[in-house]
Design an enzyme around this catalytic site. Structure first.
Site, PDB file in Angstrom:
ATOM      1  N   ARG A   1     -20.416 -54.166 -29.766  1.00  0.00           N
ATOM      2  CA  ARG A   1     -19.801 -55.474 -29.912  1.00  0.00           C
ATOM      3  C   ARG A   1     -19.327 -55.657 -31.355  1.00  0.00           C
ATOM      4  NH1 ARG A   1     -18.895 -55.623 -25.355  1.00  0.00           N
ATOM      5  NH2 ARG A   1     -19.557 -57.119 -23.766  1.00  0.00           N
TER       6      ARG A   1
ATOM      7  N   GLU B   1      -9.934 -59.628 -31.345  1.00  0.00           N
ATOM      8  CA  GLU B   1      -9.126 -58.599 -30.681  1.00  0.00           C
ATOM      9  C   GLU B   1      -7.883 -59.231 -30.068  1.00  0.00           C
ATOM     10  OE1 GLU B   1     -11.673 -56.586 -27.898  1.00  0.00           O
ATOM     11  OE2 GLU B   1     -13.028 -55.849 -29.458  1.00  0.00           O
TER      12      GLU B   1
ATOM     13  N   HIS C   1     -10.934 -51.093 -27.869  1.00  0.00           N
ATOM     14  CA  HIS C   1     -11.939 -51.539 -26.891  1.00  0.00           C
ATOM     15  C   HIS C   1     -11.760 -50.793 -25.567  1.00  0.00           C
ATOM     16  CE1 HIS C   1     -14.777 -55.142 -26.087  1.00  0.00           C
ATOM     17  NE2 HIS C   1     -15.090 -54.131 -25.285  1.00  0.00           N
TER      18      HIS C   1
END
Length: 313
Positions: free
Chosen positions: A234, A263, A280
């Site tokens: 994370r 993001e 990601h």
């Protein structure tokens, strides 16, 4: 008319039996039109008074979001982490929340190993230089010669342990929630000791207020000169500005991030040559993604059956 929202950036509806069952039962399926992580405003715009179920990504699911969809009763997270969900608010509104903790574990573990190897052997830097006409002969390091510090021994962390051990690396670990029993061949220790002893630090913890910026300026200063930091867990676990400073100063030998506080990422780490950045993609292996979507849809269907909205299979 009852509606289910699928907010993940992508989802294979056509080959998912549980979603097809919901469609045949008369449930309307609405997907993410932006094909990326949604903001709070965007998920609010997708949810309405007819929404009974949400197959969730990593968008913020707050009390404000829940207040816009008063029929919402089931949230099925397509993935592991639940830090994006206000679980207290969900409980107060009698919203059932589930996740798929094992489905993405192997994919994230394998990406983590790939990031370690790419950093140790400077694969990305070599590729970039080669494309400019150079013929670089940079000397890297063996994973077998490193001490790898795993922070978090859940489904993913334990898989990373096994992969590193297969490469003959020494493995040490810290897990604040683990009973005093580590995987075979792994030494448990306090985080401060791990940071000082590890050549590679790999993070596999959930994000919470307690783990916010767990790896900060003080943590970087405890690390060996030349240490490597990997984060495929994370974004909020790492203070990105402190990481930038540690890379620019040369104190760290390198880093690799698959996750970021905001993001898509647009920050100063993009200017650092000694870091590998990915978007990601930890769970985005075809086989793991397929399993994750199947499990998430099954969880959603079972939740809707349990509240009596539709009949079971």
């Amino acid at each position: 008319m009852s509606k289910v929202v699928i907010s993940t950036s992508t989802f294979d509806i056509d080959h998912n039996p549980s979603i097809q069952y919901l469609l045949k039962a008369g449930i309307t399926i609405v997907t993410n039109p932006h094909r990326r992580k949604l903001t709070e405003e965007e998920i609010i715009a997708l949810l309405d008074k007819d929404t009974v179920g949400l197959l969730a990504g990593i968008e913020p699911l707050t009390e404000r979001v829940f207040a816009t969809a008063n029929r919402l009763k089931v949230i099925s997270r397509c993935g592991t982490g639940l830090d994006s969900v206000d679980l207290t608010a969900a409980k107060q509104r009698n919203i059932a929340v589930s996740n798929t903790p094992q489905a993405p574990a192997q994919a994230v573990a394998e990406l983590t190993l790939g990031l370690m190897l790419a950093t140790l052997r400077q694969i990305n830097q070599t590729d970039r230089m080669l494309r400019t006409g150079a013929w670089p002969r940079m000397q890297g390091h063996l994973l077998a010669a490193q001490t790898v510090g795993i922070v978090g021994l859940g489904y993913i962390g334990r898989r990373v342990v096994r992969l590193c051990q297969a490469f003959e690396a020494a493995v040490i670990a810290h897990d604040p929630y683990l009973l005093p029993q580590a995987p075979a061949g792994v030494t448990l220790m306090p985080l401060e000791q791990l940071l000082a002893e590890a050549d590679i630090i790999s993070l596999h913890l959930p994000y919470s207020s307690a783990t916010h910026h767990l790896i900060d300026d003080a943590a970087f200063k405890r690390m060996k000169k030349g240490a490597i930091v990997i984060n495929a867990a994370r974004g909020g676990l790492v203070d990105e500005m402190a990481l930038h400073d540690a890379l620019v100063s040369g104190h760290l030998g390198g880093a690799a991030l698959d996750v970021f506080e905001q993001e898509p990422y647009q920050g100063p780490l993009l200017q650092c040559d000694n870091i590998t950045l990915t978007s990601h993609i930890g769970s985005l292996a075809k086989e793991s993604r397929h399993r994750m979507e199947l499990e998430a849809a099954d969880n959603l269907l079972h939740g809707l059956v349990n509240i009596g909205l539709i009949d079971g299979k």
